[in-house]
Design a protein around this motif. Structure first.
Motif, short mmCIF file in Angstrom:
data_model
loop_
_atom_site.label_atom_id
_atom_site.label_comp_id
_atom_site.label_asym_id
_atom_site.label_seq_id
_atom_site.Cartn_x
_atom_site.Cartn_y
_atom_site.Cartn_z
N ASP A 102 -31.39 36.77 -14.08
CA ASP A 102 -32.41 35.50 -14.24
C ASP A 102 -32.72 35.74 -15.69
OD1 ASP A 102 -32.60 34.86 -11.56
OD2 ASP A 102 -34.28 36.17 -11.30
N ARG A 111 -31.58 32.56 -18.34
CA ARG A 111 -32.58 31.80 -18.94
C ARG A 111 -32.28 31.91 -20.63
NH1 ARG A 111 -38.68 32.84 -17.39
NH2 ARG A 111 -38.76 31.05 -18.86
N SER A 155 -31.63 28.74 -22.82
CA SER A 155 -32.56 28.48 -24.00
C SER A 155 -31.98 28.50 -25.40
CB SER A 155 -33.75 29.41 -23.96
OG SER A 155 -34.44 29.38 -22.70
N VAL A 168 -37.00 26.10 -19.56
CA VAL A 168 -36.02 26.53 -18.67
C VAL A 168 -37.00 27.56 -17.77
CG1 VAL A 168 -33.98 28.09 -18.20
CG2 VAL A 168 -34.17 26.53 -20.41
#
Length: 235
Positions: free
Chosen positions: A6, A10, A14, A25
């Motif tokens: 995760d 992200r 980003s 996000v």
């Protein structure tokens, strides 16, 4: 492992320019209630399917060593899992959402794996490749329409993203290295006698024995049998 994937996803999105443009996000599920309360432009990475890849299951393992080169633990082989994400864009206008999806698609398809610099925790420790499929080809996960029905929302444009990541195997501590040899005691226990004090078969700081010696010292050499001459008959 899941939270590490995760974080890497992200950060990847980003740093592609979304964070600089004010796009948030998140990992939230795009339910109807969540969509009604959103404010700024948002890109949602919703993890909705996790399954093991049985074709990559291995046996065996490897040893872990300390600074002195001694085995301190043994680690089971990693097991591989496929994590499937539903990526959706949320903005005030459909064209803005499509622009966000296009930017996300360009970022994800530019990488066949998550960059090692973005990996943390066990993913960084294992040093294995974490595959990334940003085009959603060959997904075995539930269809997007089924996911939207389960979320209670209306179907909209989305991307299917799959990540193949290793789950680190369990670590079992190993016993300390053997520093003393086997101790052998002999005695007639049937008659009630006590065994001898014992003799150690391997001594510390003693070099390996010569060909004619054992771990307990020099062995007695038996005389070689006499050779027979030709013509001699065996009695």
């Amino acid at each position: 492992m899941i939270h590490e994937v995760d974080a890497a996803l992200r950060r990847l999105l980003s740093e592609s320019g979304m964070e600089a443009s004010g796009v948030e996000v998140v990992l939230d599920a795009p339910t109807r209630e969540w969509a009604a309360g959103r404010g700024a432009p948002t890109l949602s990475l919703f993890l909705y399917d996790i399954r093991e890849d049985p074709t990559r299951r291995a046996s065996g393992g490897h040893e872990l060593y300390d600074e002195d080169g001694h085995v301190v633990a043994r680690r089971a082989p990693a097991r591989w899992f496929e994590l499937t994400y539903l990526v959706t864009a949320w903005a005030s206008r459909p064209q803005d959402e499509h622009r966000l999806l296009s930017q996300a698609l360009a970022c994800l398809t530019a990488h066949d794996m998550l960059p090692p610099a973005l990996l943390t925790g066990t993913l960084a420790e294992l040093g294995l490749t974490v595959g990334l499929d940003g085009g959603g080809s060959g997904l075995d996960a539930p269809a997007a329409s089924d996911v939207w029905s389960a979320l209670g929302g209306e179907l909209k444009a989305s991307l299917g993203v799959r990540v193949r990541a290793p789950l680190a195997g369990t670590v079992a501590a190993a016993g300390p290295p053997v520093t003393e040899g086997l101790l052998v005691r002999a005695g007639d226990l049937s008659s009630g006698g006590d065994p001898s004090a014992g003799r150690r078969l391997r001594y510390a700081e003693v070099p390996d024995p010569a060909p004619d010696e054992g771990f307990a010292g020099q062995r007695e050499r038996r005389p070689r049998p006499a050779r027979r001459r030709r013509g001699d008959r065996q009695p």
